[in-house]
Design a protein around this motif. Structure first.
Motif, PDB file in Angstrom:
ATOM      1  N   PHE A 110       0.870  -1.180   0.000  1.00  0.00           N
ATOM      2  CA  PHE A 110       0.000   0.000   0.000  1.00  0.00           C
ATOM      3  C   PHE A 110       0.906   1.228   0.000  1.00  0.00           C
ATOM      4  CE2 PHE A 110      -2.148   3.446   2.233  1.00  0.00           C
ATOM      5  CZ  PHE A 110      -3.345   3.520   1.539  1.00  0.00           C
ATOM      6  N   ILE A 111       0.810   2.038  -1.046  1.00  0.00           N
ATOM      7  CA  ILE A 111       1.697   3.197  -1.204  1.00  0.00           C
ATOM      8  C   ILE A 111       0.860   4.448  -1.440  1.00  0.00           C
ATOM      9  CG2 ILE A 111       3.570   4.207  -2.562  1.00  0.00           C
ATOM     10  CD1 ILE A 111       4.444   1.392  -3.289  1.00  0.00           C
ATOM     11  N   MET A 112       1.223   5.533  -0.768  1.00  0.00           N
ATOM     12  CA  MET A 112       0.581   6.830  -0.976  1.00  0.00           C
ATOM     13  C   MET A 112       1.635   7.823  -1.457  1.00  0.00           C
ATOM     14  SD  MET A 112      -2.064   7.219   2.249  1.00  0.00           S
ATOM     15  CE  MET A 112      -3.022   8.513   1.463  1.00  0.00           C
ATOM     16  N   ILE A 113       1.345   8.541  -2.559  1.00  0.00           N
ATOM     17  CA  ILE A 113       2.230   9.583  -3.065  1.00  0.00           C
ATOM     18  C   ILE A 113       1.419  10.837  -3.338  1.00  0.00           C
ATOM     19  CG2 ILE A 113       3.914   7.992  -4.079  1.00  0.00           C
ATOM     20  CD1 ILE A 113       2.569   8.433  -6.780  1.00  0.00           C
ATOM     21  N   ASN A 114       2.107  11.982  -3.402  1.00  0.00           N
ATOM     22  CA  ASN A 114       1.424  13.260  -3.634  1.00  0.00           C
ATOM     23  C   ASN A 114       2.090  13.960  -4.804  1.00  0.00           C
ATOM     24  OD1 ASN A 114       0.268  15.905  -3.441  1.00  0.00           O
ATOM     25  ND2 ASN A 114      -0.192  15.483  -1.291  1.00  0.00           N
ATOM     26  N   LEU A 152      17.327  -0.154 -13.797  1.00  0.00           N
ATOM     27  CA  LEU A 152      16.063   0.572 -13.790  1.00  0.00           C
ATOM     28  C   LEU A 152      15.577   0.748 -12.359  1.00  0.00           C
ATOM     29  CD1 LEU A 152      14.266  -1.242 -16.753  1.00  0.00           C
ATOM     30  CD2 LEU A 152      15.321   1.023 -16.794  1.00  0.00           C
ATOM     31  N   GLU A 153      15.244   1.982 -12.000  1.00  0.00           N
ATOM     32  CA  GLU A 153      14.690   2.256 -10.676  1.00  0.00           C
ATOM     33  C   GLU A 153      13.165   2.259 -10.776  1.00  0.00           C
ATOM     34  OE1 GLU A 153      16.233   5.842  -9.116  1.00  0.00           O
ATOM     35  OE2 GLU A 153      18.311   5.129  -9.049  1.00  0.00           O
ATOM     36  N   PRO A 154      12.486   1.363 -10.073  1.00  0.00           N
ATOM     37  CA  PRO A 154      11.019   1.286 -10.210  1.00  0.00           C
ATOM     38  C   PRO A 154      10.330   2.503  -9.626  1.00  0.00           C
ATOM     39  CG  PRO A 154      11.763  -0.107  -8.413  1.00  0.00           C
ATOM     40  CD  PRO A 154      13.004   0.411  -9.087  1.00  0.00           C
ATOM     41  N   GLY A 155       9.223   2.872 -10.249  1.00  0.00           N
ATOM     42  CA  GLY A 155       8.387   3.939  -9.724  1.00  0.00           C
ATOM     43  C   GLY A 155       7.315   3.373  -8.808  1.00  0.00           C
ATOM     44  N   ALA A 156       6.416   4.257  -8.341  1.00  0.00           N
ATOM     45  CA  ALA A 156       5.395   3.850  -7.374  1.00  0.00           C
ATOM     46  C   ALA A 156       4.432   2.816  -7.960  1.00  0.00           C
ATOM     47  CB  ALA A 156       4.621   5.074  -6.899  1.00  0.00           C
ATOM     48  N   ILE A 157       4.133   2.917  -9.262  1.00  0.00           N
ATOM     49  CA  ILE A 157       3.192   1.965  -9.873  1.00  0.00           C
ATOM     50  C   ILE A 157       3.762   0.555  -9.822  1.00  0.00           C
ATOM     51  CG2 ILE A 157       2.068   1.295 -12.028  1.00  0.00           C
ATOM     52  CD1 ILE A 157       1.824   4.226 -12.732  1.00  0.00           C
ATOM     53  N   ALA A 158       5.059   0.420 -10.129  1.00  0.00           N
ATOM     54  CA  ALA A 158       5.692  -0.899 -10.083  1.00  0.00           C
ATOM     55  C   ALA A 158       5.852  -1.380  -8.645  1.00  0.00           C
ATOM     56  CB  ALA A 158       7.049  -0.842 -10.781  1.00  0.00           C
ATOM     57  N   GLU A 159       6.205  -0.469  -7.741  1.00  0.00           N
ATOM     58  CA  GLU A 159       6.383  -0.846  -6.341  1.00  0.00           C
ATOM     59  C   GLU A 159       5.076  -1.345  -5.726  1.00  0.00           C
ATOM     60  OE1 GLU A 159       9.061  -1.135  -4.713  1.00  0.00           O
ATOM     61  OE2 GLU A 159      10.483   0.475  -5.008  1.00  0.00           O
ATOM     62  N   ALA A 160       3.946  -0.821  -6.211  1.00  0.00           N
ATOM     63  CA  ALA A 160       2.637  -1.190  -5.652  1.00  0.00           C
ATOM     64  C   ALA A 160       1.985  -2.341  -6.408  1.00  0.00           C
ATOM     65  CB  ALA A 160       1.709   0.023  -5.662  1.00  0.00           C
ATOM     66  N   ASN A 161       2.748  -3.040  -7.237  1.00  0.00           N
ATOM     67  CA  ASN A 161       2.192  -4.150  -8.016  1.00  0.00           C
ATOM     68  C   ASN A 161       1.546  -5.189  -7.095  1.00  0.00           C
ATOM     69  OD1 ASN A 161       1.582  -5.505 -10.365  1.00  0.00           O
ATOM     70  ND2 ASN A 161       3.570  -6.521 -10.509  1.00  0.00           N
ATOM     71  N   HIS A 162       0.341  -5.630  -7.462  1.00  0.00           N
ATOM     72  CA  HIS A 162      -0.488  -6.553  -6.673  1.00  0.00           C
ATOM     73  C   HIS A 162      -1.024  -5.885  -5.401  1.00  0.00           C
ATOM     74  CE1 HIS A 162       0.652  -9.697  -9.369  1.00  0.00           C
ATOM     75  NE2 HIS A 162       1.931  -9.658  -9.003  1.00  0.00           N
ATOM     76  N   GLY A 163      -0.914  -4.576  -5.340  1.00  0.00           N
ATOM     77  CA  GLY A 163      -1.425  -3.848  -4.176  1.00  0.00           C
ATOM     78  C   GLY A 163      -2.192  -2.613  -4.607  1.00  0.00           C
ATOM     79  N   THR A 164      -2.090  -1.567  -3.802  1.00  0.00           N
ATOM     80  CA  THR A 164      -2.861  -0.339  -4.027  1.00  0.00           C
ATOM     81  C   THR A 164      -1.937   0.864  -4.031  1.00  0.00           C
ATOM     82  OG1 THR A 164      -4.755  -1.314  -2.869  1.00  0.00           O
ATOM     83  CG2 THR A 164      -4.783   1.070  -3.184  1.00  0.00           C
TER      84      THR A 164
END
Length: 643
Positions: free
Chosen positions: A380-384, A408-420
């Motif tokens: 679960f990741i929150m970004i602004n 490659l440095e993953p962004g929030a979309i990749a970090e939250a894979n299978h999550g929210t």
């Protein structure tokens, strides 16, 4: 085995029953002459032998009904049989119009309304329901000066004691035939019901969904095997219990509306024993009435994210949602619909939009959606997006390559894979970033470089948040239509606190009590002070309200919290610049603190607003969000000429 038991009170009726049973096929498996005092014992014994219907007469039938759950077909004396008994009684008395008393238990006597005219008698009926009224009934019969009594053994004993002749209530066999016919009908209906129940049970037990049938009172009547597995208990322990106690989180008010026929259906999303359930309820409609409801529970499979190393890494990175819907107080009435809708949205993996000002309620709703979804075990990741340049937005969301290492440095979309992934201030996203986000959502593919082999399949649930009007931004071509319509279908709006007056009142009382207890103070708020706080526009929502309440309790200094104190404090905190820089600018060039009245920014503002409303104090105070009393004091303080 199931069947019918036929109990009779006399030898005469026993012989009649034997002949009748030989006339045609039937389901009588027990025929017995019994004593009244043995009726219940004989009935229980018959039930243990497989009997599901009992035929009995008079007090025996009443006793069996009272002490067992078996179906009872009563032997009711027919009008023809009663007519013959009345004629016999009239012959014995040898009077022109004798007064005859007829005694019966329960429903054993048929209609005798016109017997007086038909047989030229004065017929008195005495219906008995229990032993307690037996003595009173016999005394009343004695006072009626009866000429003769018709009844069973107990009635004849009473007649003998009163010196009145009596006739035993014998049957011609007609009453037994009618009772047997009724019992066979009950047997046939029971067989059909048993057959239907067997079919229903087979269907229930073969269903993958958990199914519960409840009564109008909301109690469990039937439960299938799948439901037993969901609840972790067998149906025997659950039958008769309130369903709301078994399905924690079920909205009892919504269920009550279903059972009262005020709603056609109800559905929600529950988490029970770490299982995600889609729960739906529909009423059972019989004719124009409601005869209970069927509740169906469909299990949703959570994503398998139970690997200890993966979960440990999520915790270390802070990719965990700690909040649940329980963190939102149930006393916040205006938030109930929001939470119920959020539970439903949690069932979906599609992107959604939350329209709200940032704060604890937004965080609790977003985290609650994650924790009630199939993605609970995922990150679960929150970004602004606020304050980020386009390049920063792209790197934050989609990642970037490391020029030094080539990795490659993953962004929030990749970090939250299978999550929210919760994206706050989605309205600040630049158009190129919006395009890329819409493309990732649509294709579920993330292009991390120009090479095809670096494409990553994405299963990330996007929750976008905004405090702006996206419809207006779209009209101004500052928000892409494809992303707009992708997010808008699952829309959740958390109203500002100023628009939820009941919630303001609840939180005001809550925070006031909290800080009075924390600082060992006791204060009483005047009606005017409370009205001022309820009408104030809390732009910072509950965060601002809680902080204000702490400051208010800390500095009030008096037992009474007055309207003047509250308005002055609001003015000081949120409407007057009291920073050290403002104070320094207000000082004279020599730094001695002396200044011309017109150089004070607050005085300038007061003069401008008074001029705007031609000196009208009410309108001026309303715009400045202060009381007219406070305005008057400030006018005096700054020596403002209102003319």
């Amino acid at each position: 085995m199931s069947g019918i038991a036929l109990f009779v009170p006399s030898d005469e009726m026993y012989e009649q029953a034997q002949k009748i049973l030989k006339e045609k096929d039937n389901h009588v498996i027990i025929l017995k002459k019994i004593r009244t005092e043995d009726a219940v014992t004989e009935a229980q014994k018959a039930i243990s032998e497989g009997v599901n219907i009992i035929i009995a007469r008079g007090r025996q039938a009443v006793e069996i009904k009272s002490h067992t759950n078996v179906a009872v077909a009563e032997i009711v004396m027919t009008a023809q049989e009663l007519g013959l008994l009345v004629m016999r009684a009239k012959g014995i008395v040898e009077r022109d119009c004798p007064r005859i008393g007829i005694f019966g238990w329960g429903d054993m006597l048929s209609d005798t309304t016109y017997f007086n005219e038909l047989y030229h008698v004065d017929l008195r009926r005495y219906i008995l329901k229990d032993l307690e009224e037996w003595r009173n009934t016999m005394e009343r019969a004695g006072e009626d000066e009866l000429d003769i009594i018709i009844g069973g053994e107990a009635a004849l004993d009473g007649a003998y004691q009163m010196g009145i002749p009596g006739i035993y209530m014998s049957s011609t066999g007609e009453a037994i035939r009618v009772a047997l016919k009724n019992a066979e009908s009950l047997y046939y209906m029971a067989e059909i019901e048993q057959h239907n129940y067997a079919q229903f049970s087979t269907i229930l037990d073969s269903a993958f969904n958990g199914i519960i049938k409840i009564s109008v009172a909301g109690k469990v009547l039937v439960m299938n095997r799948a439901m037993e597995q969901i609840l972790g208990c067998n149906s025997e322990k659950c039958i008769g219990k309130p369903v709301a106690g078994l399905l924690s989180g079920l909205d009892e008010k919504a269920l009550k509306q279903i059972l009262e026929g005020k709603a056609e259906n109800y559905s929600t999303f529950l988490t029970l024993q770490d299982q995600s359930l889609v729960v739906s309820a529909e009423p059972i409609v019989v004719g124009k009435g409601i005869d209970g409801a069927i509740i169906s529970c469909n299990r949703l499979k959570r994503l398998d994210m139970n690997d200890k190393d993966v979960r440990k890494e999520q915790y270390l990175r802070g990719y965990v949602a700690y909040g649940t819907f329980d963190d939102i107080s149930r006393n916040l009435k205006d938030m109930r619909k929001v939470v119920e809708l959020a539970r439903l949205y949690a069932q979906s993996s599609s992107p959604m939009l939350i329209e709200a000002i940032s704060g604890p309620e937004l965080d609790a709703v977003a985290q609650g959606i994650h924790n009630y979804s199939m993605r609970k075990n995922g990150p679960f990741i929150m970004i602004n997006m606020a304050g980020l340049s386009q390049d920063q937005q792209m790197r934050t969301l989609f990642g970037s390559g490391n020029e030094g290492t080539g990795e490659l440095e993953p962004g929030a979309i990749a970090e939250a894979n299978h999550g929210t992934l919760v994206i706050q201030s989605i309205d600040k996203l630049t158009l190129p970033a919006q395009y890329n986000l819409a493309k990732v959502i649509r294709t579920k593919r993330l292009m991390r470089s120009g090479r095809v082999e670096d494409t990553l399949m994405i299963d990330t649930r996007i929750i976008a948040c905004t405090a702006k009007n996206l419809t207006e931004l779209r009209r101004e071509f500052r928000f892409r239509s494809d992303l707009y319509f992708t997010l808008k279908s699952l829309r959740l709006k958390i109203s500002n606190l100023k628009d939820r007056r009941e919630d303001v009142e609840y939180l005001l009382n809550l925070y006031t009590r909290k800080y009075m207890e924390q600082y060992s103070r006791y204060h009483v708020m005047t009606a005017g002070a409370k009205k001022a706080l309820l009408e104030y526009s809390w732009e910072g929502n509950s965060i601002q309200l809680e902080a204000f309440c702490e400051r208010m309790i800390l500095t009030v200094g008096k037992r009474a919290i007055t309207e003047e104190y509250v308005r002055d404090l609001l003015d000081e905190l949120y409407h007057r610049d009291t920073s050290i820089y403002a104070a320094a600018e207000a000082e004279g060039p020599d730094g001695n603190g002396e200044r011309e009245p017109d150089e004070n920014p607050e005085r300038t503002l007061l003069k401008a607003v008074l001029k705007k409303y031609n000196g009208n104090r009410i309108l001026t105070a309303r715009e400045l969000n202060i009381s007219t009393t406070t305005l008057w004091r400030k006018i005096k303080k700054f020596e403002i000429d209102e003319k």
